[in-house]
Design a protein around this motif. Structure first.
Motif, mmCIF file in Angstrom:
data_model
loop_
_atom_site.group_PDB
_atom_site.id
_atom_site.type_symbol
_atom_site.label_atom_id
_atom_site.label_comp_id
_atom_site.label_asym_id
_atom_site.label_seq_id
_atom_site.Cartn_x
_atom_site.Cartn_y
_atom_site.Cartn_z
ATOM 1 N N SER A 59 0.852 -1.195 0.000
ATOM 2 C CA SER A 59 0.000 0.000 0.000
ATOM 3 C C SER A 59 0.886 1.242 0.000
ATOM 4 N N VAL A 60 0.765 2.056 -1.036
ATOM 5 C CA VAL A 60 1.556 3.287 -1.135
ATOM 6 C C VAL A 60 0.672 4.417 -1.644
ATOM 7 N N GLN A 61 1.078 5.633 -1.338
ATOM 8 C CA GLN A 61 0.418 6.827 -1.848
ATOM 9 C C GLN A 61 1.479 7.773 -2.394
ATOM 10 N N ILE A 62 1.213 8.349 -3.559
ATOM 11 C CA ILE A 62 2.157 9.278 -4.179
ATOM 12 C C ILE A 62 1.410 10.547 -4.553
ATOM 13 N N GLU A 63 1.966 11.672 -4.118
ATOM 14 C CA GLU A 63 1.326 12.968 -4.339
ATOM 15 C C GLU A 63 1.655 13.521 -5.726
ATOM 16 N N GLU A 64 0.764 14.362 -6.221
ATOM 17 C CA GLU A 64 0.993 15.033 -7.493
ATOM 18 C C GLU A 64 2.285 15.848 -7.426
ATOM 19 N N GLY A 65 3.133 15.718 -8.455
ATOM 20 C CA GLY A 65 4.377 16.476 -8.525
ATOM 21 C C GLY A 65 5.545 15.856 -7.793
ATOM 22 N N GLU A 66 5.330 14.745 -7.088
ATOM 23 C CA GLU A 66 6.423 14.073 -6.379
ATOM 24 C C GLU A 66 7.331 13.318 -7.337
ATOM 25 N N PHE A 67 8.610 13.270 -6.990
ATOM 26 C CA PHE A 67 9.578 12.429 -7.687
ATOM 27 C C PHE A 67 9.995 11.354 -6.684
ATOM 28 N N VAL A 68 9.484 10.144 -6.890
ATOM 29 C CA VAL A 68 9.665 9.058 -5.923
ATOM 30 C C VAL A 68 10.545 7.963 -6.520
ATOM 31 N N ALA A 69 11.502 7.493 -5.734
ATOM 32 C CA ALA A 69 12.334 6.356 -6.145
ATOM 33 C C ALA A 69 11.893 5.119 -5.378
ATOM 34 N N ILE A 70 11.633 4.039 -6.101
ATOM 35 C CA ILE A 70 11.363 2.739 -5.480
ATOM 36 C C ILE A 70 12.642 1.930 -5.596
#
Length: 222
Positions: free
Chosen positions: A27-38
């Motif tokens: 379960s994950v949430q990512i916000e608009e405009g975020e740069f996320v590394a998995i």
């Protein structure tokens, strides 16, 4: 605003004693405009997760929402259309069309959908990624770093809700790789573009706004 969300995402390959739990209740949430590394080691489940986020493969159970739309409620045809219009992909092998020049590769997804090209927006992308002098070049005339910049431009061209990058520096030397990530970070901020990047490289991951670490199919850091 949350643009991408997963709930209890599971993916199991095989059955019985041979079952492989590639993802387990992610379960994950990512916000608009975020740069996320998995980030995760080989076999941790990070690429499987990316395929679920991009609607390239269906989960065994669990849900994925993109812009509040539950994507796996769609049939394959509608999911394909949704994916083309809302998700940009960048792969380590670039996946450029060899018989199309740089500009034609950039606008290919838009033309495939019969949509109108936003020339002012595309010009801004081209300038941001430093591709002004390469628009008529063919892919085989470009360096690896240049090809990856074209792939990023193509992914951005349709103004996707999210851009997914699968080991985008995998085929690049370390300096060129860092340059490409710097450009991705710049474009994320410039266009308020949500980006999710898969990587096994800690140094690359640290350049993102946030890291999600996955091990044995489970999120251990988010």
């Amino acid at each position: 605003m949350i643009v991408l969300e997963t709930k209890d995402l599971c993916k199991v390959y095989g059955e019985g004693e041979n079952a492989v739990h590639a993802l387990s209740h992610v379960s994950v949430q990512i916000e608009e405009g975020e740069f996320v590394a998995i980030i995760g080691t080989s076999g941790s489940g990070k690429s499987t997760l990316l395929h679920m986020l991009g609607g390239l493969d269906r989960p065994t159970s669990g849900k994925v929402w993109i812009q509040k739309k539950e994507i796996f409620q769609m049939d394959d045809e509608n999911l394909t259309i949704f994916r083309r219009r809302n998700i940009g992909f960048v792969f380590q092998n670039y996946n450029l069309v060899p018989v199309l020049n740089v500009y034609e590769n950039m606008v290919f997804p838009i033309e495939l959908d019969g949509a109108k090209i936003d020339k002012a927006y595309l010009k801004t992308i081209i300038q941001t990624l430093g591709l002004e002098q390469k628009l008529h070049a063919m892919p085989n005339q470009l360096s690896g770093g240049q090809q990856q910049r074209v792939a990023i431009a193509r992914a951005l061209s349709y103004k996707p809700a999210i851009l997914l990058a699968d080991e985008p520096t995998g085929n690049l030397d370390s300096k060129t790789g860092m340059d490409v990530i710097s450009l991705m970070k710049l474009t994320s901020r410039e266009f308020n573009q949500t980006m999710v990047m898969i990587t096994h490289n800690e140094e690359i991951a640290l350049m993102a706004d946030r890291m999600i670490r996955i091990e044995d199919g489970k999120v251990v850091q988010s």
